[in-house]
Write a protein that holds these residues in place. Sequence first.
Motif, short mmCIF file in Angstrom:
data_model
loop_
_atom_site.label_atom_id
_atom_site.label_comp_id
_atom_site.label_asym_id
_atom_site.label_seq_id
_atom_site.Cartn_x
_atom_site.Cartn_y
_atom_site.Cartn_z
N PRO A 117 0.84 -1.21 0.00
CA PRO A 117 0.00 0.00 0.00
C PRO A 117 0.87 1.25 0.00
N GLY A 118 0.39 2.31 -0.70
CA GLY A 118 1.18 3.53 -0.80
C GLY A 118 0.41 4.80 -0.58
N GLY A 119 -0.84 4.68 -0.10
CA GLY A 119 -1.62 5.89 0.15
C GLY A 119 -2.31 6.39 -1.10
N SER A 120 -2.21 7.70 -1.37
CA SER A 120 -2.89 8.28 -2.52
C SER A 120 -1.99 9.32 -3.17
N ALA A 121 -2.33 9.70 -4.41
CA ALA A 121 -1.56 10.68 -5.16
C ALA A 121 -2.49 11.65 -5.85
N THR A 122 -1.99 12.86 -6.09
CA THR A 122 -2.76 13.88 -6.80
C THR A 122 -2.74 13.60 -8.29
N ALA A 123 -3.91 13.57 -8.92
CA ALA A 123 -4.01 13.37 -10.36
C ALA A 123 -5.07 14.30 -10.90
N ILE A 124 -5.10 14.44 -12.23
CA ILE A 124 -6.15 15.23 -12.85
C ILE A 124 -7.48 14.56 -12.57
N GLY A 125 -8.39 15.30 -11.98
CA GLY A 125 -9.70 14.77 -11.62
C GLY A 125 -9.83 14.46 -10.14
N GLY A 126 -8.72 14.48 -9.37
CA GLY A 126 -8.81 14.21 -7.93
C GLY A 126 -7.66 13.36 -7.43
N LEU A 127 -7.94 12.52 -6.44
CA LEU A 127 -6.94 11.64 -5.85
C LEU A 127 -7.12 10.21 -6.34
N VAL A 128 -6.00 9.49 -6.46
CA VAL A 128 -6.06 8.07 -6.82
C VAL A 128 -5.30 7.27 -5.77
N ASP A 129 -5.80 6.06 -5.48
CA ASP A 129 -5.11 5.16 -4.56
C ASP A 129 -3.90 4.55 -5.26
N ILE A 130 -2.78 4.48 -4.57
CA ILE A 130 -1.57 3.93 -5.18
C ILE A 130 -0.92 2.91 -4.26
N GLY A 131 -0.04 2.11 -4.85
CA GLY A 131 0.79 1.16 -4.12
C GLY A 131 2.19 1.20 -4.67
N TRP A 132 3.00 0.21 -4.31
CA TRP A 132 4.40 0.14 -4.74
C TRP A 132 4.77 -1.30 -4.97
N ALA A 133 5.43 -1.57 -6.12
CA ALA A 133 5.89 -2.92 -6.44
C ALA A 133 7.37 -2.87 -6.80
N SER A 134 8.17 -3.72 -6.18
CA SER A 134 9.59 -3.80 -6.50
C SER A 134 9.77 -4.46 -7.87
N THR A 135 10.82 -4.06 -8.59
CA THR A 135 11.13 -4.65 -9.90
C THR A 135 12.59 -5.11 -9.92
N ARG A 136 12.85 -6.11 -10.74
CA ARG A 136 14.24 -6.55 -10.95
C ARG A 136 14.89 -5.73 -12.05
N THR A 137 14.21 -5.65 -13.21
CA THR A 137 14.73 -4.86 -14.33
C THR A 137 13.58 -4.15 -15.04
N VAL A 138 13.84 -2.94 -15.49
CA VAL A 138 12.94 -2.20 -16.35
C VAL A 138 13.76 -1.75 -17.55
N THR A 139 13.34 -2.14 -18.76
CA THR A 139 14.11 -1.85 -19.97
C THR A 139 13.29 -0.98 -20.91
N LEU A 140 13.86 0.17 -21.28
CA LEU A 140 13.21 1.13 -22.17
C LEU A 140 14.25 1.62 -23.17
N GLY A 141 14.15 1.18 -24.43
CA GLY A 141 15.13 1.59 -25.42
C GLY A 141 16.52 1.22 -24.97
N GLY A 142 17.42 2.22 -24.90
CA GLY A 142 18.80 1.96 -24.51
C GLY A 142 19.04 2.02 -23.02
N VAL A 143 18.00 2.17 -22.20
CA VAL A 143 18.14 2.27 -20.75
C VAL A 143 17.67 0.99 -20.08
N THR A 144 18.47 0.47 -19.17
CA THR A 144 18.07 -0.65 -18.32
C THR A 144 18.25 -0.23 -16.86
N ARG A 145 17.18 -0.31 -16.10
CA ARG A 145 17.26 -0.01 -14.67
C ARG A 145 17.16 -1.30 -13.88
N ARG A 146 18.10 -1.50 -12.98
CA ARG A 146 18.10 -2.69 -12.13
C ARG A 146 17.73 -2.28 -10.71
#
Length: 388
Positions: free
Chosen positions: A81-110
């Motif tokens: 659980p991560g509480g809420s965040a400000t978005a267009i239209g009001g607040l949204v409920d958010i959480g958090w998930a750990s990742t091993r790798t995220v790959t976008l074009g020439g960028v890899t985040r570990r």
Amino acid sequence: MFLLPMLLSALALPAAQPAGTAILATDAETRWVPFDLTPGNQLRFTMAIDGRPATAILDTGVSYSVLSRRFATAAAMPVRPGGSATAIGGLVDIGWASTRTVTLGGVTRRGGGLTVATLPALATGSAKAVDLLVGRDLTGAYALDIDYANRRFRLLPSGRMPFNGRTAPLAISRDRLVYVSEVTLGAARLRPMVVDTGDGSSITVTSGGWKAAGLTTTPTTTAISFGLAGAVTSTIGIVPALTLGQLTARSVEVRVEPAGGFSESIEVAGRIGSGFLQNYRVLLDPTAGRMVLSPGPTADQPPVRSTSGLLVGVDTDRLRILHVMRGGPAAAAGWKEGETVCTIDGQPIPANYGSSSLATWSAGAPGRVVTLGLCDGTQRRLTLRRFY
């Protein structure tokens, strides 16, 4: 085509999570990411999260990238659980998930992780939702080269200048952690303006900014857009010119938020959206302090203007009326939000409606009479005209 631009901004997300370590490949310059423009006017593409393909939208108006709960569930990713965040239209409920790798074009985040929220399909103007909004946390350290004409983008080392164009100031705001610049509209210099590739609109300003610009003779109507937290109704008009750094743009659609709207609530002057940026090749390099814009074939052309007064969303084999614009022919004919259309001049709504020639009817030539078949079997004739 005159579909509904969508607003995918989700500013002010909490940052108390590990960032991970990102590496830019030595051949990043060759690693173009192809994209298509959604009916809602965003850049949609495919990348990888923990080795799994994910559909994504490039959204520089998001401080921390947002993963859909649906993807997290399918990938068996634990969500804290991560509480809420400000978005267009009001607040949204958010959480958090750990990742091993995220790959976008020439960028890899570990390591690190992603914010998690519900991403509705309506936010892209199509029947299928995406898995991820790619925000500032994944792109802000690099030069982001968006080649709208050829439907591709890439991430480069900051400081690279792969093409020439007009420059404008660009930074990452210290409070909201998103891309920001400034514009001159009429008599007003408006800043900070969020540079927001996830916003399908062109230029959006606060009601105070519009008043300060002094453009009181500009004809206006109403429009509706959708953010992560719901719908927003705004005033829109087309202004003769707008200045962004060294660039003077002509015939620009401007959306004016109501008093107390999203931009005002987060203390910004407005947004520069993909509806504007797509007329240029764009380089966003906040570390170097600059945005570079090279005019494309559609720069300074009059924007597509509704002559029907109907803003629609695509719902599989039908169109759903999402907004009836003030002062338009549809309003005069008594159309209502929520009504559904199954045929246009006798033709059924195709699966690829957003990219089909049939979608041009709602911004057709003034005087044209269009026969719309409602899904209850009734038919109505609508005479198109210019009204703003």
